[in-house]
Design a protein around this motif. Sequence first.
Motif, PDB file in Angstrom:
ATOM      1  N   ALA A 132       7.383   0.308   4.382  1.00  0.00           N
ATOM      2  CA  ALA A 132       5.811   0.162   3.608  1.00  0.00           C
ATOM      3  C   ALA A 132       5.343   1.278   3.961  1.00  0.00           C
ATOM      4  O   ALA A 132       5.230   1.532   4.943  1.00  0.00           O
ATOM      5  N   HIS A 133       4.943   2.395   2.902  1.00  0.00           N
ATOM      6  CA  HIS A 133       3.729   3.295   3.446  1.00  0.00           C
ATOM      7  C   HIS A 133       2.485   3.380   3.327  1.00  0.00           C
ATOM      8  O   HIS A 133       2.513   3.168   1.942  1.00  0.00           O
ATOM      9  N   ARG A 134       2.308   3.387   4.489  1.00  0.00           N
ATOM     10  CA  ARG A 134       0.590   3.367   5.224  1.00  0.00           C
ATOM     11  C   ARG A 134      -0.041   4.465   3.336  1.00  0.00           C
ATOM     12  O   ARG A 134       0.113   5.497   3.204  1.00  0.00           O
ATOM     13  N   VAL A 135      -0.716   4.351   2.285  1.00  0.00           N
ATOM     14  CA  VAL A 135      -1.863   4.863   1.581  1.00  0.00           C
ATOM     15  C   VAL A 135      -3.249   5.484   2.090  1.00  0.00           C
ATOM     16  O   VAL A 135      -3.644   4.098   2.571  1.00  0.00           O
ATOM     17  N   PRO A 136      -3.963   6.125   1.651  1.00  0.00           N
ATOM     18  CA  PRO A 136      -4.964   6.846   1.880  1.00  0.00           C
ATOM     19  C   PRO A 136      -5.612   5.796   1.063  1.00  0.00           C
ATOM     20  O   PRO A 136      -5.491   5.952  -0.353  1.00  0.00           O
ATOM     21  N   ASP A 137      -7.179   5.463   0.884  1.00  0.00           N
ATOM     22  CA  ASP A 137      -7.882   4.374   0.254  1.00  0.00           C
ATOM     23  C   ASP A 137      -8.604   4.887  -1.528  1.00  0.00           C
ATOM     24  O   ASP A 137      -8.557   4.316  -1.951  1.00  0.00           O
ATOM     25  N   SER A 138      -7.546   6.429  -1.214  1.00  0.00           N
ATOM     26  CA  SER A 138      -8.339   7.496  -2.692  1.00  0.00           C
ATOM     27  C   SER A 138      -7.040   7.343  -3.080  1.00  0.00           C
ATOM     28  O   SER A 138      -7.723   7.020  -4.347  1.00  0.00           O
ATOM     29  N   LEU A 139      -6.194   6.411  -3.233  1.00  0.00           N
ATOM     30  CA  LEU A 139      -5.082   6.022  -3.594  1.00  0.00           C
ATOM     31  C   LEU A 139      -4.948   4.598  -4.326  1.00  0.00           C
ATOM     32  O   LEU A 139      -4.748   3.877  -3.556  1.00  0.00           O
ATOM     33  N   SER A 140      -5.072   4.301  -6.388  1.00  0.00           N
ATOM     34  CA  SER A 140      -5.512   3.285  -6.057  1.00  0.00           C
ATOM     35  C   SER A 140      -4.051   2.123  -6.451  1.00  0.00           C
ATOM     36  O   SER A 140      -3.167   3.077  -5.637  1.00  0.00           O
ATOM     37  N   ASP A 141      -4.088   1.234  -6.463  1.00  0.00           N
ATOM     38  CA  ASP A 141      -3.334   0.338  -5.632  1.00  0.00           C
ATOM     39  C   ASP A 141      -1.430   1.154  -7.140  1.00  0.00           C
ATOM     40  O   ASP A 141      -0.633   0.892  -6.557  1.00  0.00           O
ATOM     41  N   ALA A 142      -2.486   1.003  -8.275  1.00  0.00           N
ATOM     42  CA  ALA A 142      -1.516   1.532  -9.117  1.00  0.00           C
ATOM     43  C   ALA A 142      -0.411   2.481  -9.125  1.00  0.00           C
ATOM     44  O   ALA A 142       0.445   2.869  -8.990  1.00  0.00           O
TER      45      ALA A 142
END
Length: 336
Positions: A132-142
């Motif tokens: 489960a890789h952390r993503v920045p908030d700039s990336l949408s769930d889609a």
Amino acid sequence: MRASVLTGPQTIELLERPVPETRPDEVLVRVGSVGVCGSDVHYYAHGRIGSMIVDGPLVLGHEVGGTIGAVGAAVDPRRVGERVALEPQRPCRRCRQCKTGHLNLCPEMEFFATPPIDGAFCDYVTLPEDFAHRVPDSLSDAASGLIEPLSVGIWANRKGGTAAGSRVFITGAGPIGAMVALSARAMGATETIVSDPVESRRQRITELASARTVDPVAGFDADEIEADVFLECSGSTPALLDGLKALRPGGAAVMVGHGDEQVTLPVQDIQVRELTLTGIFRYVDTWPTAISLAASGMVDLDALVTAQFGLDEVEAALNADADPMSMKSVVVVNGV
Ligand SMILES: [Zn+2]
Ligand SMILES: [Zn+2]
């Protein structure tokens, strides 16, 4: 929780299922968005892909972005609330393939939405925490979900040896062809040439990935392309043969699309021009690269979404994907 389940041939039902139990080294993820993949459509429409056969109820969907809702006993509790892109696989970690860095070839692999392992068209899934890789908030769930097919593009280009200044030839301008073309550019290819028989798809890939296109039906001079790398994304045998011709001597061909089981190949040409011909199966260690490419804006994944559906509309989402102009349908399971 709600789960959209393939319960029979071309039959999807929205059912109540218990929330899965989280093992000590796992995270429980509240599913945000799930991209629809060609393999989901295939299992829905045909009940099998090669030797992988659906023989019981199956939850489809493996392109997942979401939020960690709970963690197992061995996982840092501060991860609760983290937004993540899921690498939807559970290798055994102990076999020779796993030990030598080829976890995608693990014979004990449990992969989302591959029978009998359930996927993610449901409210919650569990996964080993390091997948489960952390993503920045700039990336949408889609976009977080589409890190999965982007990973296929990155792995294909790594396998083919795409580098700064490469000329890359791609057959097939569908969703995977697009991911492969976008990855090629991001990985340094200065020229991307895409072959597809459908004019509107050629036009779209030109806009999306600044690719030059050729029409395989009208015919084109494959010998003049002299590509360093050829990435076959259509599964079509004539496309595979065109692409081998389009390679420069010493070039590399990678089969990405699901092709015919048996094919007659120009082995003398492969021999005397020292071509490399190989395939890819999923990926290894592509999420950090894919997340960086998407987060930096080098690849715009949201631009690939052509339709959105709810969890009660999975069947419509699967059918929408049959349209040749559909790029990516996504199922919004829990919107923000
Ligand atoms: Zn997929
Ligand atoms: Zn293994």
